[in-house]
Design a protein around this motif. Sequence first.
Motif, PDB file in Angstrom:
ATOM      1  N   ALA A   1      19.107  63.364 237.385  1.00  0.00           N
ATOM      2  CA  ALA A   1      17.711  63.375 236.648  1.00  0.00           C
ATOM      3  C   ALA A   1      17.414  61.732 236.432  1.00  0.00           C
ATOM      4  N   VAL A   2      18.310  60.979 236.609  1.00  0.00           N
ATOM      5  CA  VAL A   2      17.831  59.318 236.420  1.00  0.00           C
ATOM      6  C   VAL A   2      17.440  58.964 237.554  1.00  0.00           C
ATOM      7  N   GLY A   3      18.021  59.496 238.782  1.00  0.00           N
ATOM      8  CA  GLY A   3      17.690  59.305 240.123  1.00  0.00           C
ATOM      9  C   GLY A   3      16.454  59.884 240.429  1.00  0.00           C
ATOM     10  N   LEU A   4      15.869  61.020 240.046  1.00  0.00           N
ATOM     11  CA  LEU A   4      14.615  61.650 240.171  1.00  0.00           C
ATOM     12  C   LEU A   4      13.814  60.702 239.550  1.00  0.00           C
ATOM     13  N   ALA A   5      13.743  60.471 238.450  1.00  0.00           N
ATOM     14  CA  ALA A   5      12.765  59.598 237.755  1.00  0.00           C
ATOM     15  C   ALA A   5      12.749  58.048 238.352  1.00  0.00           C
ATOM     16  N   ALA A   6      13.647  57.564 238.900  1.00  0.00           N
ATOM     17  CA  ALA A   6      13.539  56.614 239.879  1.00  0.00           C
ATOM     18  C   ALA A   6      12.732  56.427 240.771  1.00  0.00           C
ATOM     19  N   ALA A   7      12.618  57.925 241.550  1.00  0.00           N
ATOM     20  CA  ALA A   7      11.936  58.329 242.659  1.00  0.00           C
ATOM     21  C   ALA A   7      10.489  58.248 242.201  1.00  0.00           C
ATOM     22  N   LEU A   8      10.321  58.838 241.091  1.00  0.00           N
ATOM     23  CA  LEU A   8       8.785  58.858 240.468  1.00  0.00           C
ATOM     24  C   LEU A   8       8.438  57.686 240.386  1.00  0.00           C
ATOM     25  N   THR A   9       9.019  56.643 239.639  1.00  0.00           N
ATOM     26  CA  THR A   9       8.715  55.302 239.499  1.00  0.00           C
ATOM     27  C   THR A   9       8.395  54.689 240.791  1.00  0.00           C
ATOM     28  N   TRP A  10       9.106  54.765 241.651  1.00  0.00           N
ATOM     29  CA  TRP A  10       9.050  54.182 243.036  1.00  0.00           C
ATOM     30  C   TRP A  10       7.721  54.685 243.743  1.00  0.00           C
ATOM     31  N   LEU A  11       7.438  56.075 243.674  1.00  0.00           N
ATOM     32  CA  LEU A  11       6.212  56.539 244.080  1.00  0.00           C
ATOM     33  C   LEU A  11       5.060  55.996 243.485  1.00  0.00           C
ATOM     34  N   GLY A  12       5.231  55.582 241.891  1.00  0.00           N
ATOM     35  CA  GLY A  12       4.114  55.269 241.007  1.00  0.00           C
ATOM     36  C   GLY A  12       3.866  53.646 241.618  1.00  0.00           C
ATOM     37  N   ASP A  13       4.810  52.894 242.303  1.00  0.00           N
ATOM     38  CA  ASP A  13       4.900  51.516 242.424  1.00  0.00           C
ATOM     39  C   ASP A  13       4.149  51.241 243.765  1.00  0.00           C
ATOM     40  N   ILE A  14       4.327  52.110 244.698  1.00  0.00           N
ATOM     41  CA  ILE A  14       3.628  51.835 246.049  1.00  0.00           C
ATOM     42  C   ILE A  14       2.277  52.301 246.263  1.00  0.00           C
ATOM     43  N   ASP A  15       1.684  51.964 247.102  1.00  0.00           N
ATOM     44  CA  ASP A  15       0.167  52.362 247.254  1.00  0.00           C
ATOM     45  C   ASP A  15       0.194  53.595 247.926  1.00  0.00           C
TER      46      ASP A  15
END
Length: 408
Positions: free
Chosen positions: A282-296
């Motif tokens: 779940a922590v990894g999934l949240a990090a993936a969402l953060t990563w997606l939010g940070d890229i264009d």
Amino acid sequence: MSLELAALRRQFPIFANHPGGKPLHYLDNAAMAQVPRAVIDAMAAHDSTSRANVHRGLHPLAERADGAYDAARAKVARFLNAADPSEIVFTAGCTASINLVAQATGATLSPGDEVVVSRLEHHSNLIPWLMMAKARGCHLRYLPVTDDGRLDESRFGDVIGPRCRFVAVTHASNVTGAVSPVRKLAEAAHAVGAAILVDGAQAIAHGSVDVQKLGVDFYCFSGHKMFGPTGIGVLWGRRNLLALLTPPVTGGGMVGQVTDDDVTFLDLPYRFEAGTPPVTQAVGLAAALTWLGDIDRPAFSAEERRLTDRLLDGLSATAGVAIVGPKDLERRLPVVSFAVRRLHPHDICQILGERGVAVRGGMLCAQPLMTSLGLAAGVVRTSLALYNDDGDVDAFLIGLTEAIKVLT
Ligand code: PMP
């Protein structure tokens, strides 16, 4: 390749670590996307500093783990625009999410009730409903597809009739890439008093999903197809509907009072999370969402569409190749399947694999669809992600032409 794309690719360790030192042309993203360093690091950091079981312990480490798990749920809720984090259930994956809803819904259905799926479904959104319908004496009905692999909108009214109690459809096909008209399906389901579940396994990696705008009742996806870890999935459901369902899986962590003869369940979402949940994931999934939010994301998605266009053009120009699915870019994902006259998909995949091009071939967990399309051996599937570039498409198209030459 643009500088931005080169920098994005460098965030994915797999491209630097491909065995044999050969470049990896990874076009099997519909099966599993690769994972960026940020996600790997977030999971390692969690396990190195905050690892404990959740919603059980009272020591500070357990409280840290609780905080991380709850924050991941809140992050997913924002990502989907859910009304509340309690509408987010963490599961083992999309398949587990669908089974949960199929089993819990099945308990509320009566013989003669109808459940509607489509010919486009992956087995994960078909077999749970098939088994449930057999067990409950319900009828399973299929929304047909057009020759180019889209749902046939003109037939919705024929299939979703007054006996329909539940509609389960894919947001986008893992075979043809066609995107379903989900809002229309939701309207058709609700018009007859049925609920609707949407399988977002493929669509989630290719654009934003707002469950409230889609107007559906349940939505599911897996972490591993959207740059997150394996072993975690999400079930979103409307709170009032989730609350009506009895948990099909029971055990620790989801109960209120237990006596020798009876049990009460916790409130949402915990009643659907029996046993130790996938906390690190779940922590990894949240990090993936953060990563997606940070890229264009829009810029990379536009690039993905341009490459899909090139892929479709290249395939159309290759003798003996028949594309299975819509040939235009409108309402389709960068998931492109095709058959090659007289050749078996597995042979093509193997030759491409030897050249460092990873694609999938065969039935793609969609046997009824392959049967209806008359494809006894299935197809070869190429599927793009944000990090693919022209070099990947070129390597694939050149490799395909050579594979055809070798095999014919
Ligand atoms: N639905 C679709 C459309 C899929 O493509 C997949 C994965 N191939 C699934 C469901 C099942 O996902 P998982 O194996 O992660 O549970």
